[in-house]
Scaffold this motif. Structure first.
Motif, mmCIF file in Angstrom:
data_model
loop_
_atom_site.group_PDB
_atom_site.id
_atom_site.type_symbol
_atom_site.label_atom_id
_atom_site.label_comp_id
_atom_site.label_asym_id
_atom_site.label_seq_id
_atom_site.Cartn_x
_atom_site.Cartn_y
_atom_site.Cartn_z
ATOM 1 N N GLN A 9 40.797 -62.594 107.019
ATOM 2 C CA GLN A 9 41.228 -61.235 106.583
ATOM 3 C C GLN A 9 40.407 -60.697 105.383
ATOM 4 N N ALA A 10 39.963 -61.663 104.554
ATOM 5 C CA ALA A 10 39.049 -60.921 103.545
ATOM 6 C C ALA A 10 37.672 -60.502 104.004
ATOM 7 N N ALA A 11 37.119 -61.172 105.209
ATOM 8 C CA ALA A 11 35.902 -60.427 105.507
ATOM 9 C C ALA A 11 36.389 -59.008 106.079
ATOM 10 N N LEU B 248 33.035 -66.530 106.812
ATOM 11 C CA LEU B 248 33.546 -64.934 106.737
ATOM 12 C C LEU B 248 32.621 -64.440 107.812
ATOM 13 N N ILE B 249 33.337 -63.984 108.760
ATOM 14 C CA ILE B 249 32.887 -63.537 110.095
ATOM 15 C C ILE B 249 33.216 -62.088 110.391
ATOM 16 N N GLN B 250 32.094 -61.439 110.922
ATOM 17 C CA GLN B 250 32.395 -60.075 111.521
ATOM 18 C C GLN B 250 31.772 -60.179 113.037
ATOM 19 N N GLY B 251 32.419 -59.585 113.971
ATOM 20 C CA GLY B 251 32.249 -60.213 115.181
ATOM 21 C C GLY B 251 31.897 -61.271 115.837
ATOM 22 N N ASP B 252 30.691 -61.553 116.014
ATOM 23 C CA ASP B 252 30.217 -62.922 116.238
ATOM 24 C C ASP B 252 29.128 -63.540 115.077
#
Length: 192
Positions: free
Chosen positions: A146-148, A111-115
């Motif tokens: 998509q979930a993140a 689960l990623i946001q940005g880097d």
């Protein structure tokens, strides 16, 4: 409970995470699915949603973020498919045994946001059709992304609005969630 970056994991976020693991389990015909979020300060992964095996006992359990396949996914930011866990050096059998369920195979995606990786979505013992199909890893990675994004939107909207609800999603959020699920279903229908 706080998620990475000091974000509160409230009832809306828990509802979203539970729907993510329920859908992931259904998509892959799996025995279980779970979402771990990274507690950066303690450097631990925490079970925040579970569907299937362990659903009633694993929520809130923690383990070192450097352990097992989920730890590998956090460290690398890459999805992983392991068709036979008896031959995987990354698999932590003792850790799996401590949860009460030892899978034979799994898919895991960050689960990623940005880097920044802030968690892991795992699917345990997917159906044989999914286990040997590399496209399944790509599908799970897309779903995890998509979930993140959805989790981040729910948390930010909740914080901005200052709304505290105990009854789940408000009508606008419910409509957005339905649209997200319809879009996912269309994606799945075209990929099968």
């Amino acid at each position: 409970m706080a998620a990475p970056g000091g974000l509160a994991v409230d009832s809306l976020s828990r509802e979203l995470l539970q729907s993510v693991v329920d859908v992931a389990r259904a998509i892959f015909g799996a025995q279980a699915s779970s979402v771990f979020l990274l507690d950066v300060e303690a450097y631990e992964l925490v079970f925040h949603a579970v569907s299937g095996q362990g659903q009633r006992t694993l929520l809130g359990q923690r383990f070192p973020a450097g352990s097992g396949i989920a730890g590998w996914v956090v460290a690398t930011g890459e999805p992983m498919l392991v068709d036979d866990l008896t031959h995987s050096a990354a698999f932590d059998r003792a850790l799996a045994e401590s949860t009460g369920y030892v899978p034979q195979s799994l898919l895991a995606a960050p689960l990623i946001q940005g880097d920044r990786v802030f968690g892991v979505l795992e699917v345990l013992d997917p159906s044989p059709r999914s286990r040997s199909n590399l496209e399944s890893v790509d599908l799970l990675a897309l779903f995890a992304r998509q979930a993140a994004a959805a989790l981040r939107i729910v948390i930010e909207r909740h914080q901005l609005d200052g709304v505290r609800t105990s009854g789940g999603l408000d009508p606008d959020d419910r409509a957005s969630a339905r649209q997200l699920m319809y879009s996912l279903q269309r994606l799945l229908d075209t990929s099968v």
